[in-house]
Design a protein around this motif. Sequence first.
Motif, PDB file in Angstrom:
ATOM      1  N   ASN A   3       1.096  -1.040  -0.240  1.00  0.00           N
ATOM      2  CA  ASN A   3       0.055   0.118   0.560  1.00  0.00           C
ATOM      3  C   ASN A   3       1.285   0.986   0.092  1.00  0.00           C
ATOM      4  N   HIS A   4       1.369   1.635  -0.713  1.00  0.00           N
ATOM      5  CA  HIS A   4       2.482   2.796  -1.027  1.00  0.00           C
ATOM      6  C   HIS A   4       1.887   4.082  -0.482  1.00  0.00           C
ATOM      7  N   SER A   5       0.952   4.501  -0.779  1.00  0.00           N
ATOM      8  CA  SER A   5       0.401   5.916   0.496  1.00  0.00           C
ATOM      9  C   SER A   5       0.284   5.792   1.224  1.00  0.00           C
ATOM     10  N   PHE A   6       0.212   4.963   2.530  1.00  0.00           N
ATOM     11  CA  PHE A   6       0.154   4.441   2.881  1.00  0.00           C
ATOM     12  C   PHE A   6       1.757   4.415   3.640  1.00  0.00           C
ATOM     13  N   ASP A   7       2.709   3.405   3.338  1.00  0.00           N
ATOM     14  CA  ASP A   7       3.699   3.619   3.158  1.00  0.00           C
ATOM     15  C   ASP A   7       4.366   4.344   2.962  1.00  0.00           C
ATOM     16  N   ASP A   8       4.293   5.060   2.397  1.00  0.00           N
ATOM     17  CA  ASP A   8       5.115   6.709   1.893  1.00  0.00           C
ATOM     18  C   ASP A   8       4.932   8.175   3.398  1.00  0.00           C
ATOM     19  N   LYS A   9       3.652   7.804   3.961  1.00  0.00           N
ATOM     20  CA  LYS A   9       2.867   8.820   5.215  1.00  0.00           C
ATOM     21  C   LYS A   9       3.665   8.090   6.343  1.00  0.00           C
ATOM     22  N   LEU A  10       3.985   6.724   6.368  1.00  0.00           N
ATOM     23  CA  LEU A  10       4.743   5.683   7.449  1.00  0.00           C
ATOM     24  C   LEU A  10       6.229   5.754   7.398  1.00  0.00           C
ATOM     25  N   CYS A  11       6.680   5.559   6.123  1.00  0.00           N
ATOM     26  CA  CYS A  11       8.313   6.283   5.791  1.00  0.00           C
ATOM     27  C   CYS A  11       8.754   7.568   6.425  1.00  0.00           C
ATOM     28  N   GLN A  12       7.459   8.401   6.062  1.00  0.00           N
ATOM     29  CA  GLN A  12       8.233   9.857   6.300  1.00  0.00           C
ATOM     30  C   GLN A  12       7.755  10.323   7.563  1.00  0.00           C
ATOM     31  N   GLY A  13       6.622   9.193   8.781  1.00  0.00           N
ATOM     32  CA  GLY A  13       7.114   9.985  10.137  1.00  0.00           C
ATOM     33  C   GLY A  13       7.668   9.120  10.264  1.00  0.00           C
ATOM     34  N   VAL A  14       8.502   8.006  10.218  1.00  0.00           N
ATOM     35  CA  VAL A  14       9.678   7.545  11.152  1.00  0.00           C
ATOM     36  C   VAL A  14      11.029   8.187  10.689  1.00  0.00           C
ATOM     37  N   ALA A  15      10.975   8.448   9.541  1.00  0.00           N
ATOM     38  CA  ALA A  15      12.135   9.393   9.184  1.00  0.00           C
ATOM     39  C   ALA A  15      11.498  10.648  10.426  1.00  0.00           C
ATOM     40  N   PHE A  16      11.193  11.200  10.242  1.00  0.00           N
ATOM     41  CA  PHE A  16      10.387  12.898  10.699  1.00  0.00           C
ATOM     42  C   PHE A  16      10.658  12.601  12.577  1.00  0.00           C
ATOM     43  N   LEU A  17      10.768  11.200  13.089  1.00  0.00           N
ATOM     44  CA  LEU A  17      10.593  11.446  14.701  1.00  0.00           C
ATOM     45  C   LEU A  17      12.057  10.473  15.056  1.00  0.00           C
ATOM     46  N   SER A  18      12.444  10.154  13.769  1.00  0.00           N
ATOM     47  CA  SER A  18      14.158   9.944  13.521  1.00  0.00           C
ATOM     48  C   SER A  18      15.222  10.796  13.728  1.00  0.00           C
ATOM     49  N   THR A  19      15.029  11.988  12.665  1.00  0.00           N
ATOM     50  CA  THR A  19      15.953  13.377  12.379  1.00  0.00           C
ATOM     51  C   THR A  19      15.614  14.079  14.131  1.00  0.00           C
ATOM     52  N   THR A  36      14.777  13.285  16.999  1.00  0.00           N
ATOM     53  CA  THR A  36      15.216  12.695  18.374  1.00  0.00           C
ATOM     54  C   THR A  36      16.015  12.788  18.532  1.00  0.00           C
ATOM     55  N   LEU A  37      16.909  12.624  16.963  1.00  0.00           N
ATOM     56  CA  LEU A  37      18.259  12.809  16.956  1.00  0.00           C
ATOM     57  C   LEU A  37      18.945  14.316  17.647  1.00  0.00           C
ATOM     58  N   TRP A  38      18.156  14.935  16.889  1.00  0.00           N
ATOM     59  CA  TRP A  38      19.244  16.369  16.767  1.00  0.00           C
ATOM     60  C   TRP A  38      17.739  16.950  18.841  1.00  0.00           C
ATOM     61  N   VAL A  39      17.639  16.144  18.998  1.00  0.00           N
ATOM     62  CA  VAL A  39      17.316  16.624  21.030  1.00  0.00           C
ATOM     63  C   VAL A  39      18.164  16.353  21.444  1.00  0.00           C
ATOM     64  N   LYS A  40      18.719  14.882  21.037  1.00  0.00           N
ATOM     65  CA  LYS A  40      19.742  13.773  21.742  1.00  0.00           C
ATOM     66  C   LYS A  40      21.109  14.705  21.287  1.00  0.00           C
ATOM     67  N   VAL A  41      21.483  15.235  19.982  1.00  0.00           N
ATOM     68  CA  VAL A  41      22.596  16.059  20.134  1.00  0.00           C
ATOM     69  C   VAL A  41      22.798  17.623  21.159  1.00  0.00           C
ATOM     70  N   LEU A  42      21.503  17.914  21.367  1.00  0.00           N
ATOM     71  CA  LEU A  42      21.181  19.342  22.698  1.00  0.00           C
ATOM     72  C   LEU A  42      21.583  19.084  23.574  1.00  0.00           C
ATOM     73  N   PHE A  43      20.716  17.514  24.175  1.00  0.00           N
ATOM     74  CA  PHE A  43      21.133  17.337  25.446  1.00  0.00           C
ATOM     75  C   PHE A  43      22.590  17.682  25.467  1.00  0.00           C
ATOM     76  N   MET A  44      23.768  16.824  25.160  1.00  0.00           N
ATOM     77  CA  MET A  44      24.606  16.124  24.675  1.00  0.00           C
ATOM     78  C   MET A  44      25.711  17.457  24.291  1.00  0.00           C
ATOM     79  N   LEU A  45      25.044  18.610  23.639  1.00  0.00           N
ATOM     80  CA  LEU A  45      26.111  19.748  23.678  1.00  0.00           C
ATOM     81  C   LEU A  45      25.393  21.158  25.029  1.00  0.00           C
ATOM     82  N   CYS A  46      24.237  20.327  25.849  1.00  0.00           N
ATOM     83  CA  CYS A  46      24.269  20.950  26.784  1.00  0.00           C
ATOM     84  C   CYS A  46      25.415  20.896  28.451  1.00  0.00           C
TER      85      CYS A  46
END
Length: 136
Positions: free
Chosen positions: A85-101, A103-113
């Motif tokens: 189901n490609h329309s759902f796949d794209d939304k799911l993939c984009q959501g997981v990719a956004f969350l990855s990005t 949370t990674l930046w939040v982790k970098v922010l706390f490492m900076l602190c």
Amino acid sequence: SPDLGPLLPSACVQNATNDAAVIMMGAVGGAGIVVCIPVLILVRALKLYKQLVYRLALYLVLSALTFSVVTVLHVAQIPFLERGNHSFDDKLCQGVAFLSTYTLWVKVLFMLCVAIHLFAYSVCFKNLKKLEVLLT
């Protein structure tokens, strides 16, 4: 689909090599969860969150735990990608990719602190007790 994944740029492409990489990434994320949860329990039990240094470390562990959970989501999306189901796949993939990005930046922010705090304390010999009183 747009390429938003910070660690696996081709996380939405389905092939055997990518499946192995995603499963390995999920296993590392699972190990991160297993390590972070006892640390959070220990911090709560010993009430270490009352001091600024430990609170910063707690925030860093929380961000690492969140990133590990999102990393495990990469494995959870494999069955959905196989359905076709490609329309759902794209939304799911984009959501997981956004969350990855995110949370990674939040982790970098706390490492900076933590790094700024360590620099101020060890190199500049600043006593941060006044800041700790303001934050509590």
